[in-house]
Design a protein around this motif. Structure first.
Motif, PDB file in Angstrom:
ATOM      1  N   SER A 290      -2.395   5.888   5.626  1.00 36.75           N
ATOM      2  CA  SER A 290      -1.686   6.224   4.388  1.00 36.75           C
ATOM      3  C   SER A 290      -0.205   6.480   4.627  1.00 36.75           C
ATOM      4  O   SER A 290       0.531   6.723   3.668  1.00 36.75           O
ATOM      5  CB  SER A 290      -2.316   7.465   3.741  1.00 36.75           C
ATOM      6  N   ARG A 291       0.246   6.441   5.903  1.00 35.29           N
ATOM      7  CA  ARG A 291       1.626   6.775   6.229  1.00 35.29           C
ATOM      8  C   ARG A 291       2.317   5.597   6.911  1.00 35.29           C
ATOM      9  O   ARG A 291       1.944   5.184   8.002  1.00 35.29           O
ATOM     10  CB  ARG A 291       1.675   7.983   7.185  1.00 35.29           C
ATOM     11  N   LEU A 292       3.301   5.060   6.240  1.00 32.99           N
ATOM     12  CA  LEU A 292       4.108   3.990   6.831  1.00 32.99           C
ATOM     13  C   LEU A 292       4.771   4.492   8.106  1.00 32.99           C
ATOM     14  O   LEU A 292       5.261   5.624   8.157  1.00 32.99           O
ATOM     15  CB  LEU A 292       5.185   3.556   5.835  1.00 32.99           C
TER      16      LEU A 292
ATOM     17  N   PRO B  48       0.805  -1.234   0.000  1.00 29.68           N
ATOM     18  CA  PRO B  48       0.000   0.000   0.000  1.00 29.68           C
ATOM     19  C   PRO B  48       0.832   1.275   0.000  1.00 29.68           C
ATOM     20  O   PRO B  48       0.308   2.350  -0.330  1.00 29.68           O
ATOM     21  CB  PRO B  48      -0.814  -0.114   1.302  1.00 29.68           C
ATOM     22  N   PHE B  49       2.101   1.174   0.351  1.00 26.94           N
ATOM     23  CA  PHE B  49       2.928   2.370   0.498  1.00 26.94           C
ATOM     24  C   PHE B  49       3.919   2.570  -0.650  1.00 26.94           C
ATOM     25  O   PHE B  49       4.684   3.537  -0.643  1.00 26.94           O
ATOM     26  CB  PHE B  49       3.702   2.299   1.822  1.00 26.94           C
ATOM     27  N   VAL B  50       3.910   1.645  -1.620  1.00 26.75           N
ATOM     28  CA  VAL B  50       4.872   1.743  -2.723  1.00 26.75           C
ATOM     29  C   VAL B  50       4.619   3.017  -3.520  1.00 26.75           C
ATOM     30  O   VAL B  50       3.499   3.304  -3.927  1.00 26.75           O
ATOM     31  CB  VAL B  50       4.780   0.508  -3.643  1.00 26.75           C
ATOM     32  N   GLY B  51       5.671   3.773  -3.729  1.00 25.75           N
ATOM     33  CA  GLY B  51       5.588   5.013  -4.477  1.00 25.75           C
ATOM     34  C   GLY B  51       5.349   6.236  -3.627  1.00 25.75           C
ATOM     35  O   GLY B  51       5.524   7.369  -4.101  1.00 25.75           O
ATOM     36  N   ALA B  52       4.962   6.045  -2.351  1.00 25.81           N
ATOM     37  CA  ALA B  52       4.736   7.174  -1.459  1.00 25.81           C
ATOM     38  C   ALA B  52       5.745   7.200  -0.317  1.00 25.81           C
ATOM     39  O   ALA B  52       6.307   8.244   0.006  1.00 25.81           O
ATOM     40  CB  ALA B  52       3.324   7.126  -0.900  1.00 25.81           C
ATOM     41  N   SER B  53       5.973   6.046   0.302  1.00 29.48           N
ATOM     42  CA  SER B  53       6.995   5.960   1.354  1.00 29.48           C
ATOM     43  C   SER B  53       7.839   4.696   1.226  1.00 29.48           C
ATOM     44  O   SER B  53       8.755   4.485   2.015  1.00 29.48           O
ATOM     45  CB  SER B  53       6.365   6.031   2.748  1.00 29.48           C
TER      46      SER B  53
ATOM     47  N   ALA C 184      10.137   5.636   5.979  1.00 34.81           N
ATOM     48  CA  ALA C 184      10.325   5.395   4.543  1.00 34.81           C
ATOM     49  C   ALA C 184      11.306   4.242   4.372  1.00 34.81           C
ATOM     50  O   ALA C 184      12.187   4.028   5.215  1.00 34.81           O
ATOM     51  CB  ALA C 184      10.848   6.637   3.831  1.00 34.81           C
ATOM     52  N   VAL C 185      11.143   3.510   3.269  1.00 31.84           N
ATOM     53  CA  VAL C 185      12.016   2.373   2.970  1.00 31.84           C
ATOM     54  C   VAL C 185      12.438   2.480   1.504  1.00 31.84           C
ATOM     55  O   VAL C 185      11.599   2.660   0.613  1.00 31.84           O
ATOM     56  CB  VAL C 185      11.301   1.025   3.204  1.00 31.84           C
TER      57      VAL C 185
END
Length: 571
Positions: A452-454, A362-367, A474-475
């Protein structure tokens, strides 16, 4: 001296030295050349310099460059250079030395030690005459690097979008990798609201791009974005001598040498110029760049060089198929187009393997980012960041992220970095305080308050199976790269991972019938099982995963292309 800096205004250049003569020799040329655009500050020693740095930060000022001949810790605490970077992560730092001092063992040892400890970016030779253009070249190089890294250039494009939306990051990345200065604004930012009102466009939940001309694009695709900043996406309607597929280091080198030798050259690039190397914040071991060079700058220089020689680029055009035809090849391009070339150079590189950790998706491309993108580094200010991988790309990403993030740690499956990373990078990572988590892999991730925030990942020990949570905002993942060659026809011999087999290995791996030539010759060292089809860089089996090696292969392959095409073609 009074260490107070004047009110915040233009970016500052700080000169620090206890020697009046050294300060005077630097301040004079700096004032004459740069005082209209920069504040020139001085400090009569390290202690005064630290006070000036703190005062500048307190008033909200900006420090672009610090020049000092003293790298001694103040009160056994920190040097001028360390204090400057702590307060101003983007600052450039030069150790001032006398002309010829590089031959002095103590001075050269000090320069090398300070660089390995990430205390300085390079040395600066004190000017010995006026004008001293070698001195000014060093200063302007520092200021250009600072301008690009700090994002202080004129922002030609503005991306208006939610930071949690992956597409927002993609648009910023595409622009930055193409050398287009840009900034991101939240949709409710007053400047964004004013821009949209002026253009008569409403934000409707998808990212918008305001161009330099004031036009607003609604979630543009890659081709529309490329055309908006002057890149060509069209294709020729005639047969060209050589089609280069991919514009990473190897493809760009092929384009430079092919075009410079008179071959009509077409380069097809699906995404951004530079490939994986284009996202590297600093490549320190590339020949000819003593201070290092960012991947995007190296790529843009090579792109301009190929373009000047006459190579034609079709940006954002992905190749989906290839077949042999009389006189050469036809390549299918996404969108239903076809291009024709007498020879083809595959320089498509590799893409990073996705981690089998369900919580990351769900976080790919954002965090969560696949690749060592330097574009996202500034956004990590004050955050806890993990970099997964142990190669040079991971090390370069971690080192750049350490300028901004509160903490950075590398996650590796093995016991150390020694087998997969250059020793200079290992030393610099240690000096920058980057952590190392060994014998570990990422197996899951999640968010606590804002979905929406890892905010954390789950790590698993590879030796014991123990699982533990790890804070992460972030990763960045740089592991398990695989070539993108599934679109090639079956007669192109590849190994089990998809890498293209070339040269003598074609017959060794595929048997006598693997080579499709007429028998008069075997494949040249970079030629695939199909005559006239070559593979260079990371897509080729057996390649060395270094930028210099990719450039070398892209350069030398053109002699084989000439041999294949015959003496009547080209220069």
């Amino acid at each position: 001296m009074d260490a107070r800096a004047p009110a915040a205004g233009p970016p500052a250049i700080l000169v620090a030295s206890a020697d009046d003569g050294v300060r005077a020799s630097l301040l004079g040329p700096l004032h004459r050349r740069y005082s209209e655009d920069y504040r020139i500050l001085e400090a009569d020693g390290a202690t005064a310099a630290l006070q000036a740095i703190d005062a500048l930060a307190a008033e909200g000022g900006t420090l672009a460059l610090v020049l000092s001949d003293d790298a001694t810790p103040v009160d056994d605490h920190e040097t001028v250079f360390a204090a400057a970077r702590r307060r101003f992560p983007d600052v450039r730092r030069g150790l001032v030395i006398e002309w010829g001092a590089w031959a002095d063992a103590a001075t050269s040892d000090a320069v090398l030690r300070l660089m390995s400890r990430v205390q300085i970016d390079y040395y600066v030779v004190r000017p010995v005459h006026s004008p001293d253009e070698s001195f000014h070249r060093a200063i302007t190089d520092f200021l250009r690097e600072w301008e690009a890294t700090a994002g202080k250039r004129h922002r030609a494009f503005t991306v208006i979008g939610d930071d949690a939306q992956p597409r927002t990051h993609v648009l910023q990345n595409r622009l930055a990798r193409s050398g287009v200065p840009n900034e991101r604004l939240d949709p409710d930012d007053p400047d964004a609201v004013a821009m949209l009102a002026e253009a008569g466009v409403a934000y409707a939940g998808v990212p918008l791009v305001r161009t330099a001309a004031g036009r607003v694009l609604v979630d543009p695709d890659d081709a529309e974005l490329a055309r908006a900043h002057g890149l060509d996406t069209s294709l020729p309607d005639r047969v060209v001598d050589v089609v280069v597929v991919g514009a990473g280091p190897s493809g760009l080198a092929s384009a430079v040498y092919a075009a410079s030798e008179g071959l009509e050259t077409l380069v097809l690039e699906a995404e951004s110029i530079g490939g994986q190397a284009g996202s590297s914040s600093l490549i320190r071991n590339y020949l000819g760049f003593s201070r290092g060079v960012s991947g995007s700058e190296l790529a843009q220089r090579a792109y301009q060089q190929a373009w000047v020689f006459g190579a034609r680029f079709a940006h954002t055009r992905a190749v989906t198929g290839l077949r042999r035809v009389e006189g050469g090849f036809e390549l299918d391009v996404a969108g239903g187009d076809v291009v024709r070339g007498r020879a083809v150079v595959l320089a498509t590189g590799v893409t990073y393997r996705r981690l089998a950790a369900p919580g990351l998706k769900p976080f790919v491309g954002a965090s969560v980012f696949y690749g060592a993108t330097s574009v996202e580094a500034r956004a990590q200010s004050g955050r806890d960041v993990l970099v997964v991988g142990g190669g040079n790309s991971a090390g370069q990403a971690a080192l750049h992220l350490a300028r901004y993030a509160r903490s950075v740690a590398l996650v590796v499956r093995g016991p150390s970095l020694a087998e997969s990373m250059s020793s200079y990078l290992i030393e610099e990572l240690d000096a920058a305080g980057v952590g190392l988590i060994t014998h570990t892999k990422v197996v899951d991730a999640g968010a606590a308050d804002d979905p929406s925030r890892l905010d954390h990942v789950v790590l698993e020990r590879t030796d014991t199976g123990e699982r533990m949570p790890q804070r992460a905002d972030a990763v960045f993942i740089t592991i398990g790269a695989r070539p993108h060659t599934e679109w090639l026809p079956s007669e192109v011999l590849r190994d089990q991972w998809g890498s293209v087999i070339t040269g003598v290995e074609v017959a060794e791996e595929g048997g006598p019938g693997a080579w499709l030539g007429d028998g008069g010759r075997g494949p040249t060292p970079l030629e695939s099982s199909v005559p006239g089809l070559y593979a260079v860089g990371d897509v080729r089996r057996g390649s060395v995963k270094r930028v210099a090696s990719a450039v070398g292969e892209g350069s030398v392959v053109i002699s084989s292309v000439h041999q294949h095409l015959g003496p009547h073609v080209g220069g």
